[in-house]
Write a protein that holds these residues in place. Structure first.
Motif, PDB file in Angstrom:
ATOM      1  N   ALA A  68       0.837  -1.196   0.000  1.00 36.38           N
ATOM      2  CA  ALA A  68       0.000   0.000   0.000  1.00 36.38           C
ATOM      3  C   ALA A  68       0.873   1.248   0.000  1.00 36.38           C
ATOM      4  CB  ALA A  68      -0.919  -0.014   1.219  1.00 36.38           C
ATOM      5  N   HIS A  69       0.244   2.393  -0.144  1.00 41.24           N
ATOM      6  CA  HIS A  69       0.968   3.653  -0.263  1.00 41.24           C
ATOM      7  C   HIS A  69       1.667   4.058   1.028  1.00 41.24           C
ATOM      8  CE1 HIS A  69       1.709   7.968  -0.585  1.00 41.24           C
ATOM      9  NE2 HIS A  69       1.829   7.738  -1.880  1.00 41.24           N
ATOM     10  N   GLY A  70       0.924   4.143   2.118  1.00 40.54           N
ATOM     11  CA  GLY A  70       1.470   4.616   3.385  1.00 40.54           C
ATOM     12  C   GLY A  70       0.965   6.020   3.688  1.00 40.54           C
ATOM     13  N   SER A  71       1.091   6.424   4.952  1.00 39.54           N
ATOM     14  CA  SER A  71       0.598   7.725   5.394  1.00 39.54           C
ATOM     15  C   SER A  71       1.297   8.115   6.692  1.00 39.54           C
ATOM     16  CB  SER A  71      -0.919   7.644   5.631  1.00 39.54           C
ATOM     17  OG  SER A  71      -1.399   8.815   6.258  1.00 39.54           O
TER      18      SER A  71
ATOM     19  N   TRP B   1      -4.121   5.083   9.341  1.00 43.99           N
ATOM     20  CA  TRP B   1      -4.366   4.824   7.923  1.00 43.99           C
ATOM     21  C   TRP B   1      -4.104   3.366   7.555  1.00 43.99           C
ATOM     22  CZ3 TRP B   1      -1.489   2.843   4.047  1.00 43.99           C
ATOM     23  CH2 TRP B   1      -1.995   2.977   2.759  1.00 43.99           C
ATOM     24  N   ARG B   2      -3.140   2.742   8.189  1.00 47.72           N
ATOM     25  CA  ARG B   2      -2.735   1.389   7.834  1.00 47.72           C
ATOM     26  C   ARG B   2      -3.679   0.309   8.348  1.00 47.72           C
ATOM     27  NH1 ARG B   2       2.781  -0.368   9.841  1.00 47.72           N
ATOM     28  NH2 ARG B   2       1.966  -2.416   9.340  1.00 47.72           N
TER      29      ARG B   2
ATOM     30  N   ILE C  96      -5.344  -2.149   5.888  1.00 46.68           N
ATOM     31  CA  ILE C  96      -4.383  -3.058   5.247  1.00 46.68           C
ATOM     32  C   ILE C  96      -3.998  -4.158   6.236  1.00 46.68           C
ATOM     33  CG2 ILE C  96      -2.159  -3.243   4.065  1.00 46.68           C
ATOM     34  CD1 ILE C  96      -4.316  -1.428   2.662  1.00 46.68           C
ATOM     35  N   ASP C  97      -3.745  -3.769   7.478  1.00 49.24           N
ATOM     36  CA  ASP C  97      -3.444  -4.763   8.512  1.00 49.24           C
ATOM     37  C   ASP C  97      -4.618  -5.714   8.713  1.00 49.24           C
ATOM     38  OD1 ASP C  97      -0.890  -3.715   8.992  1.00 49.24           O
ATOM     39  OD2 ASP C  97      -1.593  -2.411  10.602  1.00 49.24           O
TER      40      ASP C  97
ATOM     41  N   VAL D 140       2.683  -7.084   5.215  1.00 49.15           N
ATOM     42  CA  VAL D 140       2.302  -5.806   4.624  1.00 49.15           C
ATOM     43  C   VAL D 140       3.575  -5.016   4.349  1.00 49.15           C
ATOM     44  CG1 VAL D 140       0.045  -5.752   5.738  1.00 49.15           C
ATOM     45  CG2 VAL D 140       1.987  -4.699   6.880  1.00 49.15           C
TER      46      VAL D 140
ATOM     47  N   PHE E 226       4.842  -0.920   2.566  1.00 50.38           N
ATOM     48  CA  PHE E 226       4.358   0.393   2.177  1.00 50.38           C
ATOM     49  C   PHE E 226       5.382   1.122   1.323  1.00 50.38           C
ATOM     50  CE2 PHE E 226       2.391  -0.923   6.101  1.00 50.38           C
ATOM     51  CZ  PHE E 226       1.048  -0.752   5.816  1.00 50.38           C
TER      52      PHE E 226
ATOM     53  N   THR F 290       5.303   4.925   5.988  1.00 48.41           N
ATOM     54  CA  THR F 290       4.878   3.866   6.894  1.00 48.41           C
ATOM     55  C   THR F 290       5.847   2.696   6.739  1.00 48.41           C
ATOM     56  OG1 THR F 290       2.574   4.546   6.547  1.00 48.41           O
ATOM     57  CG2 THR F 290       2.904   2.419   7.584  1.00 48.41           C
TER      58      THR F 290
END
Length: 133
Positions: free
Chosen positions: A15-18, A23-24, A27-28, A45, A47, A51
């Motif tokens: 994923a992108h990350g933040s 935000w994660r 995904i988790d 996972v 990023f 993240t």
């Protein structure tokens, strides 16, 4: 339910990350759901930025488990520059750095017809069967 993945295959949800640590969580949650439903499939996972862990770190951890095939699943709804250019370039570098590992880069999750169907069901209020008790 049995897995249709190759033996010694792990899955990396990318994923992108933040900067926002919350935000994660989705995904988790996907990784946790996979681990519950298919405990024989190693999942991690990774990023792109902001993240941790990043993709190379997640790949190193998966390789420590003796995995020879890594399936990278871009957790993007749309296909922008990151999914179209950055991620394939990262996988190219990983392939060169780890020739003993077969890397499989899937299309962005948002391109999968099942995801399109699920999003439409959610928007239409027709996804009650997906809600846990």
């Amino acid at each position: 339910m049995t897995s249709c993945l190759h033996v010694n295959t792990g899955v990396v949800l990318f994923a992108h990350g933040s900067r926002d640590p919350l935000w994660r969580l989705p995904i988790d949650a996907v990784a946790q759901r996979m681990a519950q439903q298919w405990p024989q499939i190693p999942v991690a996972v990774a990023f792109l930025e902001l993240t941790q862990p990043d993709l190379p770190t997640a790949v190193e951890e998966m390789m420590k488990q003796g995995l020879s095939h890594l399936r990278i699943v871009p957790m993007f709804l749309g296909v922008g520059r990151h999914a179209r250019e950055d991620l394939p370039e990262m996988v190219k570098h990983l392939t060169l750095a780890h020739p003993q590992v077969a890397f499989e880069l899937l299309p962005a999750i948002g391109e999968h017809p099942a995801m399109t169907d699920l999003l439409a069901r959610i928007a239409a209020g027709q996804a009650a069967q997906y809600i846990d008790d």
